[in-house]
Design an enzyme around this catalytic site. Sequence first.
Site, short mmCIF file in Angstrom:
data_model
loop_
_atom_site.label_atom_id
_atom_site.label_comp_id
_atom_site.label_asym_id
_atom_site.label_seq_id
_atom_site.Cartn_x
_atom_site.Cartn_y
_atom_site.Cartn_z
N GLU A 1 8.22 1.65 -3.67
CA GLU A 1 7.42 0.41 -3.63
C GLU A 1 8.20 -0.75 -4.22
O GLU A 1 8.16 -1.87 -3.68
CB GLU A 1 6.14 0.59 -4.44
CG GLU A 1 5.08 1.44 -3.76
CD GLU A 1 3.78 1.40 -4.54
OE1 GLU A 1 3.79 1.82 -5.71
OE2 GLU A 1 2.79 0.94 -3.98
N HIS B 1 0.85 -1.19 0.00
CA HIS B 1 0.00 0.00 0.00
C HIS B 1 0.89 1.24 0.00
O HIS B 1 1.80 1.34 0.82
CB HIS B 1 -0.91 -0.01 1.23
CG HIS B 1 -1.90 1.11 1.24
ND1 HIS B 1 -2.91 1.21 0.29
CD2 HIS B 1 -2.04 2.19 2.04
CE1 HIS B 1 -3.61 2.31 0.53
NE2 HIS B 1 -3.10 2.91 1.59
N ASP C 1 -6.55 -2.55 4.26
CA ASP C 1 -5.25 -1.89 4.46
C ASP C 1 -4.85 -1.80 5.93
O ASP C 1 -4.06 -0.95 6.32
CB ASP C 1 -5.26 -0.48 3.81
CG ASP C 1 -5.28 -0.61 2.29
OD1 ASP C 1 -5.80 0.29 1.63
OD2 ASP C 1 -4.79 -1.65 1.79
C1 GRF Z 1 0.76 0.62 -6.76
O1 GRF Z 1 0.92 1.96 -6.32
C2 GRF Z 1 0.09 -0.16 -5.68
O2 GRF Z 1 0.56 0.13 -4.38
C3 GRF Z 1 -1.32 0.33 -5.83
O3 GRF Z 1 -1.53 0.37 -7.23
C4 GRF Z 1 -0.28 0.53 -7.86
C5 GRF Z 1 -0.07 -0.71 -8.68
O4 GRF Z 1 1.00 -0.51 -9.46
N1 GRF Z 1 -2.24 -0.56 -5.19
P1 GRF Z 1 1.53 -1.73 -10.39
O5 GRF Z 1 0.31 -2.39 -11.01
O6 GRF Z 1 2.28 -2.67 -9.52
O7 GRF Z 1 2.39 -1.03 -11.40
#
Ligand code: GRF
Length: 222
Positions: free
Chosen positions: A201, A132, A172
Amino acid sequence: RRLVVLISGSGSNLQALIDALNTSELPNTSIVLVVSNRKAAYGLQRAASAVPAIPTYYQALQPFLKQNPDKSRADYDREVARVVRRANPDVVVLAGWMHVFGDGFLEEMETADDGSGDGAPAPKRIPVINLHPALPGAFDGTHAIDRAYDAFQRGEITHSGVMVHHVVKEVDRGEPVLIRVVNMHHGEDKDAFEKRVHETEWKVIVEATRKVLDKIHPPPLQ
Ligand code: GRF
């Protein structure tokens, strides 16, 4: 070690996991299945073009309900859980999975069959973790990045972050696995901030997955 990854969109976090497989970041690990709830999810292409190719499964909620008028959202969740369990994963990773599971999915993960074929639901619980792009409790739900950026513009926050947490019934919520702060700068536009969040991320998803896998299958002592 076996991963199943659930996606809904571009799959850039899936790609981060694919790129880390069998490197020092994610040793002895394979992604055995990618599940999407959207046919158009580019992440399905990423799985198909991985080497070796990763099996994919796609099932969207609305077509499922249309084709099965007697079935419910809970049936959909159980169907997805059955497909996931059949792949016998060690960990299930929700990486940009934009569908809120009801209790049915988690219940199926709690009593996953250990594959011994004796039919008795083994106590083996399959951990489910979710990525998240915000700090715990800050911006639960969708559009977290936008909401954090706007809150910063209003002077309500000084920084944001990214987390991976264990999936529980409240959206979440659930015990964090890994949290990383993302600093915020005045004058930075939303796209630049969003790019930094995604880059964070991509690192956090790999480190968090590694952490959970190592708890189940500790790496051989060096
Ligand atoms: C990421 O920001 C994830 O945290 C959110 O949606 C986005 C997905 O990105 N839930 P991806 O599909 O991994 O490029």
